[in-house]
Design an enzyme around this catalytic site. Structure first.
Site, PDB file in Angstrom:
ATOM      1  N   HIS A   1       0.830  -1.217   0.000  1.00 18.22           N
ATOM      2  CA  HIS A   1       0.000   0.000   0.000  1.00 18.22           C
ATOM      3  C   HIS A   1       0.862   1.264   0.000  1.00 18.22           C
ATOM      4  CE1 HIS A   1      -4.150   0.956  -0.126  1.00 18.22           C
ATOM      5  NE2 HIS A   1      -4.403   1.117   1.155  1.00 18.22           N
TER       6      HIS A   1
ATOM      7  N   ASN B   1      -9.403   3.759  -1.380  1.00 18.37           N
ATOM      8  CA  ASN B   1      -9.869   4.710  -0.376  1.00 18.37           C
ATOM      9  C   ASN B   1      -9.046   5.993  -0.331  1.00 18.37           C
ATOM     10  OD1 ASN B   1     -12.066   3.172   0.445  1.00 18.37           O
ATOM     11  ND2 ASN B   1     -10.854   2.029   1.916  1.00 18.37           N
TER      12      ASN B   1
ATOM     13  N   ASP C   1      -0.942   2.836  -5.363  1.00 17.90           N
ATOM     14  CA  ASP C   1      -0.906   1.409  -5.676  1.00 17.90           C
ATOM     15  C   ASP C   1      -2.199   1.043  -6.390  1.00 17.90           C
ATOM     16  OD1 ASP C   1      -2.658  -0.174  -3.208  1.00 17.90           O
ATOM     17  OD2 ASP C   1      -2.064   1.907  -2.895  1.00 17.90           O
TER      18      ASP C   1
ATOM     19  N   ASN D   1      -6.575   6.328   4.124  1.00 14.47           N
ATOM     20  CA  ASN D   1      -7.996   6.622   3.929  1.00 14.47           C
ATOM     21  C   ASN D   1      -8.356   8.094   4.072  1.00 14.47           C
ATOM     22  OD1 ASN D   1      -8.184   3.896   3.557  1.00 14.47           O
ATOM     23  ND2 ASN D   1      -9.354   3.502   5.408  1.00 14.47           N
TER      24      ASN D   1
END
Length: 185
Positions: free
Chosen positions: A19, A112, A91, A66
């Site tokens: 991530h 997100n 990513d 997020n």
């Protein structure tokens, strides 16, 4: 002025996870340009510099993935940067491992961090440099994105980060979106 943002999660726990390819790409780019993201403002680490004669801000949001849009929105407003001058490095599980894709605009596609950026910029019209981390075969998505790359995959990703540096240089130089897509997709 251009704003280049690497998406990721802050802290040692997440440092080399899938991530965090946005952070890793941006860190390597900053190293190549002999600058460091040491300044902190609006929940982000940044450096304001000149690259190839152009004013550029390199940014790593510290709000966790997020809520990345909080920092992006603050920087865009404070420095009066238009969405067309913003590039987000992210990513992408829907791309094969280490594959690059430039995308001009569009939905978040389930990411997100991008959802947050769209919400805080009030538009989908900003450039994305997507880096493939491939979809997990058996793991849950959250487990997949928060684990490091396997040793062989990490070497392949290093090549991807190097190619991405060329895309960032071209973006800063004002190469058209169509030319960027033709060259790097």
């Amino acid at each position: 002025m251009k704003l280049i943002v690497g998406l990721g999660n802050p802290g040692a726990k997440y440092a080399n996870t899938k991530h965090n390819v946005g952070f890793m790409t941006l860190d390597q780019y900053a190293d190549a340009k002999n600058v460091s993201l040491l300044n902190e403002k609006f929940n982000g680490l940044y450096v304001k510099t000149r690259i190839n004669g152009e004013h550029v801000i390199l940014l790593k949001p510290l709000t966790y993935m997020n809520e990345s849009g909080q920092a992006v929105g603050e920087y865009a407003r404070f420095f009066k940067i238009a969405p067309a001058d913003i590039l987000i490095i992210q990513d992408d599980m829907d791309l094969p491992l280490a594959k690059l894709r430039i995308r001009e605009s569009g939905s978040a596609g389930g990411h997100n961090g991008i959802k947050s950026v769209i919400a805080h910029l009030g538009t989908q019209d900003f450039l994305r440099l997507k880096i493939g981390i491939q979809h997990p075969k058996r793991e849950k998505v959250i487990d997949w994105v928060l684990t490091p790359f396997e040793k062989d995959d990490a070497a392949l990703m290093q090549h991807s980060y190097s190619v991405a540096q060329g895309a960032l240089d071209d973006f800063i130089a004002g190469v058209s979106v169509q030319e960027l897509m033709n060259k790097y997709n």
